[in-house]
Structures are given as structure tokens and as C-alpha cells.
Design an enzyme around this catalytic site. Structure first.
Site, short mmCIF file in Angstrom:
data_model
loop_
_atom_site.label_atom_id
_atom_site.label_comp_id
_atom_site.label_asym_id
_atom_site.label_seq_id
_atom_site.Cartn_x
_atom_site.Cartn_y
_atom_site.Cartn_z
CB CYS A 131 -19.22 -55.94 -41.88
SG CYS A 131 -18.35 -54.48 -42.55
CB CYS A 132 -20.97 -52.76 -39.27
SG CYS A 132 -20.12 -51.43 -40.16
CB CYS A 142 -17.41 -53.21 -37.67
SG CYS A 142 -17.30 -54.12 -39.07
N GLY A 370 -5.07 -88.64 -17.86
CA GLY A 370 -5.97 -89.33 -19.14
C GLY A 370 -4.87 -90.35 -19.83
CB SER A 371 -3.79 -93.18 -21.00
OG SER A 371 -4.93 -93.82 -21.48
N GLY A 372 -3.36 -91.73 -23.71
CA GLY A 372 -3.49 -91.45 -25.48
C GLY A 372 -2.66 -92.62 -25.86
N GLY A 375 0.91 -92.57 -24.58
CA GLY A 375 1.02 -92.78 -23.16
C GLY A 375 0.45 -92.30 -22.22
CE LYS A 390 -0.29 -84.63 -24.86
NZ LYS A 390 -0.88 -84.90 -26.19
CG ASP A 481 -4.85 -87.17 -35.91
OD1 ASP A 481 -6.02 -87.38 -36.40
OD2 ASP A 481 -4.76 -87.59 -35.01
P1 ADP Z 1 -4.44 -88.65 -28.05
O1 ADP Z 1 -3.45 -87.81 -28.65
O2 ADP Z 1 -4.09 -90.14 -28.05
O3 ADP Z 1 -5.78 -88.31 -28.24
P2 ADP Z 1 -3.38 -87.51 -25.65
O4 ADP Z 1 -2.14 -88.06 -25.10
O5 ADP Z 1 -3.32 -85.94 -26.19
O6 ADP Z 1 -4.40 -88.63 -26.39
O7 ADP Z 1 -4.36 -87.14 -24.45
C1 ADP Z 1 -5.25 -88.19 -23.70
C2 ADP Z 1 -5.96 -87.41 -22.76
O8 ADP Z 1 -5.18 -86.86 -21.78
C3 ADP Z 1 -6.97 -86.43 -23.21
O9 ADP Z 1 -8.09 -86.93 -23.95
C4 ADP Z 1 -7.14 -85.45 -22.38
O10 ADP Z 1 -8.23 -85.99 -21.38
C5 ADP Z 1 -5.95 -85.79 -21.36
N1 ADP Z 1 -4.96 -84.58 -21.90
C6 ADP Z 1 -3.92 -84.67 -22.73
N2 ADP Z 1 -3.18 -83.24 -22.62
C7 ADP Z 1 -3.82 -82.67 -21.67
C8 ADP Z 1 -3.60 -81.26 -21.39
N3 ADP Z 1 -2.49 -80.52 -21.95
N4 ADP Z 1 -4.27 -80.85 -20.30
C9 ADP Z 1 -5.24 -81.77 -19.65
N5 ADP Z 1 -5.30 -82.84 -20.15
C10 ADP Z 1 -4.75 -83.38 -21.16
#
Ligand code: ADP
Length: 617
Positions: A131-132, A142, A370-372, A375, A390, A481
């Protein structure tokens, strides 16, 4: 008192080469770990076993897996090390689970010893540490040694204060059942689930305890429970004195799918899990009903508990924790712990409740970031810190189930996981409040910095994720996921794992059924695609794809293939090609993650070491 046997089994041992001229050989030995020694003997058919060695546990200073970068010259491929009396004993287990069991048990038994601060993660070989590169066999290690888990870069726990050092190992530990705020100056605060040293229990209502910083004081005796042997009283799911009929009444009264408890069986030392279900039975059983499962113990290994044959655990709490997330052979997942116990102090009104509920009044909402799939995500301020909120669309998530699970998710806490702080559930929309990650999701971050990221930075990202995932793995929590889009990047460019376990609460079949269009086939292991068999090893497959994404600067995997074409190409043994920016050693790791059989893939504990050793180059 006779020592109690903890583990036994056959493994291979390398000669310790105590003298410089002694040969290097590998021999099969029968190992027995008891509360005093680690013994090994030779067993030959028809002959009496011959004791070949005995190491006193008190002389052990380090136990850890060995991360080997060389082919292992014996049949067992999973090495670990025991450093004692100035010697290194290398033992080779037949599989990773067996190795983990031995390392965990040995660590548990030696954690109060005079341990090393640092250790060597790789072998001593041909006159140097692989390792080291140090050439002195007894040279300090280490890597920081973590006596509680597998090795990690986490800082060492705080050193015990001077008072602690004076105490001997006979002393009794207690665990706090709930938080306690001191009333007078002689009392000590308690934090739920923390351990304390019991100094005196002579007073009926007030025990004197000491915390890990050496502060001593009185606490209500009903708030703590002794931590000896199989004492599960600190777990909400354990009911000690309860009959089968009483358990059934309590669970029927609760009436929630997956309501469960663990109770003592009539046979001493045996435990039963009782669980309520409304699911139809295969042979016309009464419905709804309570099913009882006895916790089994493996005949060959002392500390291997299971409910369903395939899933073995070294402790009952670990087993319960696993089945809280996975039905895995049970009629339903263990969803809601049911307890006979009620808080014993009138002035403490269920302290567990308020901890996860966040008052929306405390949140100052800011702009959308953002939105996922659940929501919108907003930036917000909460108690002087920036958080992400969220907002969960009502129709897209099973929120009753989620609320229960979120309480467990909140307890998961690691610097490489996006922390969930709490939820607003009182009125719709339900909101999740989490740590704010300034630099957004990892896949966008990679794409935006295309051509500007060095190999070392990319490896650092993989290291961050493997640390977070190794923690989830050690908590028996499956992500399900893992992908670059589900990791977020902090303002210091640290990568943290997010959205763990969330897919289980999505209503939309399109995401959750492997046959459907939005299912993440391109990140999924073959056994997930075929039979939805999720495990930490299926997370490892996804991690391989994540490394590929990182070294392709955020390019989507199998860009020009449909999901069906991906499945066909995996079935014919094809894999993603080596990214141009990835060194061979990194591609080898990806290929290891994409082994067809889950058991041939490394665990995250091993991956963490591997990525770490690549990062050191
Ligand atoms: P999904 O699970 O559908 O991929 P999320 O709901 O986790 O989407 O998030 C959608 C977007 O919101 C992300 O791509 C990111 O840009 C923003 N986001 C989500 N969580 C966070 C967080 N904890 N801090 C900052 N931005 C966030």
C-alpha cells in the site's frame, strides 16, 4: 467463567513468518473465536483436531479486510488481517459475507483494546508494504483505522477522556431510550441511542452515568436500558413480556399493513417476529391476520440470524432493519413497529414525534432550483441555513408509506449522503426538507465542465459516491436508483448521494416496472431487469455505470440504444465500452461491477478501498 463461542468455521491461513527464514504457505485451519481467544486447529479425517495457534483477543490491535491488488494464491479469495503481538496474521475467507462476519465480530470483541491509529490496507510482501511501499514491517500504517466499521477516511472518534481510561472492561454500558434534558445541575443530558457508562444504579429512579466525553451526572433510570447481550429494549419493535395472543390483539388493533413486533418465543433465547397483513393467503387463511415467523439461527455459525433462508445477518437488529426495507420472503415488509411500552415520564410527550415534522412557518421559500419526478424543488431558509424544499405532487407518491420510511431515512447520516432534515406533512403539498447542494445534480455538473475535469477530480467524485454507498450498504439500505442524475454536488464540489430508496414510493408504474419506458434499465443489473431483485450488489452494478458517466463527462450511457436493445446486448454478454478518459485500472473496476452474478461483484466496502488506492497513485 467459560468463554462463550462467537464464531467458528474453516478458512485458510497464511503462515505468519515469525522468523525470517520460515516458509510462506497457505493452510486450511478450523478457526474458533470465543470471548477470550482466536484459536485455530488442524482437522484431519479420523484424527483428533490439533491446536495450531491461539491468539488472545486482548493482544489484538487491528482487524481489517485486506484489499489485494495481486492474484491470491489459494482457493479462498477474501483476505483479512489480524495484527497482534507485532505479527500480521492473514486469513482468507471463502466469500465476502463470511469475511465481513469475521471482521465485524473480531472488531466488536477487540474495540476496547489498545488499537492502532493507522493500518495497512494491502499486504506485506517481498519485504515491503504494497500500500505505501514502506520497507519496515512494523512501520505505522498509512490509512486511518476505524474500529467500528470497515476502514474509511472518516475522522477517528473522539478519544475517551482520562476518566474513561481508568475503567476496566467489566463496566456496564447503557443506551438512552430517548433524549433527556437535564433538570438540575447534577443531571446529564441524554441523546437517544447513545451509549453511556453506568457508574451507579444504587438509587431506584436516578442512575449515575458518564458520557463519551467523560461528563458524569444523574439521569432518570427509566430513560436508559442496559446494553448487555441480547437486550433489544431500546428498539421500538421489541416487546419482551408478551404472549402470542396479546401480540395478535395489539397488531390487529393497530390494523396497519406491515405492523410488526419482535417478541420472546416460548423457547428460551428464541425470538419471533409477528406481523399483521391484509394480503390474501395462498391457502384461504383468515384475512386480515397476524403471521408469526421464528428468527432462525444458522447451525454452522453462531451469529447468523435469518427469517428467509437467503438473507443472513450477524445481529437481530440488522436482520429487522433489512426486512423493514425488503419483504424478502415475508408476507409483507416490516413497516410499522408496534410497542407495548409507553413513555414512562409524563413530562416527555412522545419525543420521537416532533423530530421529523417541520413547521412550514419556519421555512422562508426562495426561488425554484429544479423540478423532478415528484415536483418542484425550491431553495429555502430554515433555522439559519440554506435548505432545499422538495414539494411532492399529491398524485405521484404513496405518502403514508413514505412518511414511515422517511423517519428511517432521516437517521441515515453521512457526509456523502444528502441529508434529509424533516418533512412538512400537516397539509398538502407534502414537502421534504434536505441539505442544499449549490452545484446541482452530478450529470449536469459533468456536462457543464466538459474538457475541464482531470482524471483525479473524476476519481475523487467516484470516491465520494463509494463512501456514501458503503455507508448505505453497511446500514443494509438499498438505493435502487443510483445514477449521476441522483447525486448532487455541494458548493465545495463534493459529490453526495441523493434520492436513496425513493423509487419505492413512486405511484407511476412507468418508473417502477422494469418493462416500462421510464424505468432506468440502462443503470440496472440483469437480476433487477429480470426479477426486480434489488440488493446492494445491484446498486454496485449501477455504480459501475455511474463511474462510466463520470469518465464520459456526463454522456448518457448506451446513447443510441433503446431499452430493449440494451437488455439484448447485456444478455449476449456485451458491456459499455471503456471511456476514452478512463485508465485501464478504472475500467477494470467498472467491469467488476458488471459481473453477471451479483456475488461476483465487489461490495462497496471493497470498492471504496479500490477507488481510494487508485486515487493515491
Ligand atoms: P429527480 O429525482 O426527478 O431526478 P429531484 O426532485 O431530485 O429530481 O431534483 C430535481 C432537480 O432539483 C435536480 O436536478 C437539482 O437540480 C435540483 N435539486 C434537487 N435536490 C436539490 C438539493 N438538495 N439542493 C439543490 N438542488 C437540488
Amino acid at each position: 467463567m467459560f468463554p462463550r463461542v462467537i464464531l467458528k468455521g474453516t478458512m485458510i491461513k497464511k503462515s505468519q513468518q515469525k522468523k525470517r527464514i520460515s516458509p510462506s504457505n497457505y493452510k486450511e485451519r478450523f478457526f474458533v473465536l470465543d470471548t477470550q481467544d482466536l484459536k485455530y486447529s488442524e482437522r484431519r479425517p479420523g484424527k483428533k483436531p490439533m491446536l495450531k495457534g491461539c491468539i488472545q483477543l486482548s493482544s489484538i490491535r487491528c482487524v481489517e479486510i485486506v484489499c489485494s491488488d495481486i492474484p491470491i494464491p489459494c482457493n479462498n479469495k477474501y483476505p483479512f488481517q489480524v495484527f497482534h503481538d507485532g505479527y500480521y496474521l492473514y486469513i482468507f475467507a471463502p466469500d465476502n459475507d463470511c469475511r465481513q462476519r469475521w471482521v465485524r465480530a473480531l472488531k466488536e470483541e477487540t474495540k476496547h483494546n489498545n488499537l492502532v491509529v493507522k493500518f495497512h490496507p494491502n499486504f506485506w510482501m517481498d519485504g515491503k508494504w504494497r500500500c505505501c511501499q514502506q520497507t519496515e514491517k512494523l512501520a505505522a500504517g498509512c490509512h486511518l483505522y476505524n474500529p467500528d466499521g470497515y476502514a474509511s477516511k472518516k475522522p477517528l472518534p473522539e478519544l475517551p477522556g482520562p476518566e474513561m481510561k481508568l475503567q476496566d472492561s467489566e463496566q456496564q454500558l447503557v443506551v438512552a431510550l430517548q433524549d433527556y434534558k437535564p433538570q438540575g445541575k447534577d443531571s446529564l443530558p441524554l441523546l437517544k441511542d447513545q451509549e453511556y457508562l453506568l457508574i451507579s444504579s444504587s438509587h431506584l429512579n436516578w442512575w449515575r452515568v458518564q458520557d463519551n466525553k467523560g461528563n458524569a451526572g444523574f439521569v432518570p433510570s427509566t430513560y436508559v436500558v442496559e446494553k448487555a447481550g441480547n437486550n433489544f429494549e431500546r428498539f421500538e419493535w421489541y416487546n419482551k413480556h408478551i404472549t402470542r395472543a396479546e401480540a395478535e390483539d395489539l397488531l390487529m388493533e393497530e390494523g396497519k399493513e406491515g405492523a410488526f413486533m419482535v417478541r420472546d418465543s416460548r423457547r428460551a433465547g428464541v425470538y419471533t417476529v409477528s406481523v399483521f397483513t391484509k394480503a390474501p393467503g395462498s391457502s384461504g387463511e383468515k384475512n386480515p391476520r397476524v403471521k408469526h415467523y421464528q428468527i432462525q439461527q444458522s447451525a454452522t455459525e453462531q451469529r447468523a440470524f435469518y427469517l428467509a433462508e437467503k438473507y443472513l445477518f450477524s445481529t437481530i437488529p440488522e436482520l429487522i432493519h433489512y426486512h423493514q426495507h425488503n419483504a424478502a420472503g415475508l408476507i409483507t415488509r416490516l413497516r410499522h413497529p408496534v410497542s407495548q411500552r409507553r413513555p414512562s415520564s409524563p413530562e416527555v410527550a412522545d419525543p420521537s414525534k416532533a423530530q421529523w415534522e417541520i413547521d412550514p412557518e419556519e421555512l422562508t421559500l426562495g426561488q425554484e432550483v429544479g423540478s423532478g419526478q415528484f415536483g418542484l424543488v425550491l431553495e429555502a431558509a430554515w433555522r439559519d441555513q440554506k435548505v432545499a424544499v422538495k414539494m411532492v405532487r399529491e398524485d405521484c407518491m404513496s405518502d403514508e408509506d413514505f412518511k414511515e420510511e422517511a423517519k428511517i431515512m432521516m437517521k441515515l447520516s453521512h457526509c456523502k449522503l444528502v441529508q434529509l432534515f424533516g418533512m412538512c406533512t400537516k397539509r398538502p403539498p407534502m414537502c421534504l426538507v434536505c441539505e442544499f447542494m449549490e452545484n446541482g445534480c452530478l450529470s449536469d455538473y459533468l456536462r457543464e465542465r466538459k474538457g475541464r475535469l482531470s482524471q483525479n477530480v473524476m476519481l475523487g467524485m467516484c470516491l465520494d459516491v463509494s463512501e456514501g454507498m458503503a455507508y448505505l450498504e453497511s446500514s443494509n439500505f438499498i438505493h435502487r436508483d443510483l445514477a449521476a442524475r441522483n447525486c448532487l454536488v455541494s458548493k465545495n464540489n463534493e459529490v453526495k448521494v441523493s434520492d436513496f430508496g425513493m423509487t419505492r414510493f413512486v405511484f407511476d408504474d412507468q418508473y417502477t416496472s422494469s418493462q416500462c419506458s421510464k424505468f432506468a434499465v440502462k443503470w440496472s443489473a440483469p437480476e433487477v431487469i429480470r426479477y426486480s431483485k434489488f440488493s446492494s450488489k445491484s446498486d454496485v452494478w449501477s455504480f459501475g455505470v455511474l463511474i462510466w458517466e463520470v469518465f464520459n463527462e456526463g454522456r448518457p450511457p448506451y446513447e443510441n440504444l433503446s431499452n430493449l436493445e440494451v437488455v439484448e446486448s447485456l444478455n449476449s454478454g456485451l458491456r459499455l465500452l471503456k471511456p476514452r478518459l478512463a485508465p485501464d485500472s478504472v475500467y477494470m473496476l467498472m467491469e467488476w461491477c458488471w459481473k453477471e452474478k451479483p456475488e461476483d461483484r465487489p461490495s462497496f466496502a471493497v470498492l471504496l478501498h479500490e477507488v481510494e488506492s487508485l486515487s493515491d497513485i
